[in-house]
Scaffold this active site. Sequence first.
Site, PDB file in Angstrom:
ATOM      1  N   LYS A  46     -23.560  10.492  -8.007  1.00 60.41           N
ATOM      2  CA  LYS A  46     -23.194   9.835  -6.746  1.00 60.41           C
ATOM      3  C   LYS A  46     -21.717  10.072  -6.450  1.00 60.41           C
ATOM      4  O   LYS A  46     -20.954  10.464  -7.341  1.00 60.41           O
ATOM      5  CB  LYS A  46     -23.485   8.334  -6.846  1.00 60.41           C
ATOM      6  CG  LYS A  46     -22.652   7.623  -7.919  1.00 60.41           C
ATOM      7  CD  LYS A  46     -23.116   6.196  -8.167  1.00 60.41           C
ATOM      8  CE  LYS A  46     -22.254   5.528  -9.230  1.00 60.41           C
ATOM      9  NZ  LYS A  46     -22.806   4.219  -9.644  1.00 60.41           N
ATOM     10  N   TYR A 267      10.767   4.135  -0.850  1.00 64.67           N
ATOM     11  CA  TYR A 267      10.552   3.015   0.084  1.00 64.67           C
ATOM     12  C   TYR A 267      10.929   1.691  -0.560  1.00 64.67           C
ATOM     13  O   TYR A 267      10.562   1.420  -1.713  1.00 64.67           O
ATOM     14  CB  TYR A 267       9.072   2.940   0.478  1.00 64.67           C
ATOM     15  CG  TYR A 267       8.632   3.980   1.476  1.00 64.67           C
ATOM     16  CD1 TYR A 267       9.130   3.973   2.776  1.00 64.67           C
ATOM     17  CD2 TYR A 267       7.695   4.940   1.129  1.00 64.67           C
ATOM     18  CE1 TYR A 267       8.707   4.929   3.701  1.00 64.67           C
ATOM     19  CE2 TYR A 267       7.261   5.891   2.052  1.00 64.67           C
ATOM     20  CZ  TYR A 267       7.771   5.872   3.331  1.00 64.67           C
ATOM     21  OH  TYR A 267       7.349   6.804   4.238  1.00 64.67           O
TER      22      TYR A 267
END
Length: 372
Positions: A46, A267
């Site tokens: 999956k 940041y």
Amino acid sequence: MDMPISLSLNTEALSGCLTIDLTALAENYRTLCRLAEPAETSAVVKADAYGLSATKVAPVLYAAGCRKFFVAHLKEAAALKPALPDDAQIFILNGLMPGGETYASAQGFIPVLNSLEQVANWQRTATMLGKRLPALLQFDTGMSRLGLSPDEAARLAAHPELMQDIDCLYIMSHLASADERESVQNADQLADMQKYRQLFPGIPLCFANSGGIFMGQSFTGDLVRPGIALYGGVPSDLAEGAIRPVVRLAVRVIQTRTVPAGTKVGYGATHVTTRETRLATLAAGYADGLPRALSDRGAAWFNGVRLPIVGRVSMDSMTVDISALPEGALPLGTLVDIIGPQQSLEEVAAQAGTISYEILTSLGQRYHRIYL
Ligand SMILES: *Cc1c(COP(=O)(O)O)cnc(C)c1O
């Protein structure tokens, strides 16, 4: 005079290099087969084989002897089918949405039936087509996620006509705590499944995921469903040393600089240098599956030297402290390891406060991929 221009986009165009060792993957499959014997071993592919490409991975597993493949969605089954020979079976863990049944049956896909409603829809499709249809029947034994409740299971057992045209290949359930062998939930779920075996006698059992396989024969049933261990994840401490790494991730250096003490990095200026520091900016960030949670925590590695991540991880880049390396050691474009011999997938996941599953399925499409 015009200069001849030749343009090509190859490895230099990308942020790094994701190497997927398909030989190690096949070996992990065979290891799991040996552990699970006499149970059969399927493969959970999956989410595009946990991000590593189901159409690349599944044929390798088929060549190693795997004939049963689990995906989550009908769409994933449709994408996988052309990559596999006709005798491979494709199971759909989430089952089918109303309206998907005719297509799924025409393609020969085998749904997991997770509710009485899905049982009724599949039965109705069988009646309409005038033939028997295969399925797996899932019971909820403690995740409250998918599968029939005890009441629904009792009702179905009392009314076999509700699935009179369905060939139930396996009854199944999913372990919630297979990564913690000490958890009593494992034994509880096993006991529940023994009850369901008596309620639906003679139907083989599909139970263990990767972690469950390492908990021993009482959990393996007739068909096991490993995912993460195929891809090099170590599902619990019981699996330590048994699973070969499959993924190696190296990312490119795109700039280096030397900064004085007191320089802000990234940041929010979460890192401020305390001494003269050499920094390198690397060409991968959280959009490349390296979580922002690695900010000021994780590391890259080069030639056996640890290069700590400093400041916040950005979308497309991150900064590491390379002061431990000699000057000029990392020219533009150099590859440094994020997942590799010095730092395993599990270690990166732990540093990010997550699990290897989430790291693998997030790696994305911006790396140059090499399949060995
Ligand atoms: C994802 C999944 C698996 C595979 O689990 P791993 O822990 O990756 O081995 C097995 N069964 C079900 C129902 C799943 O959702």
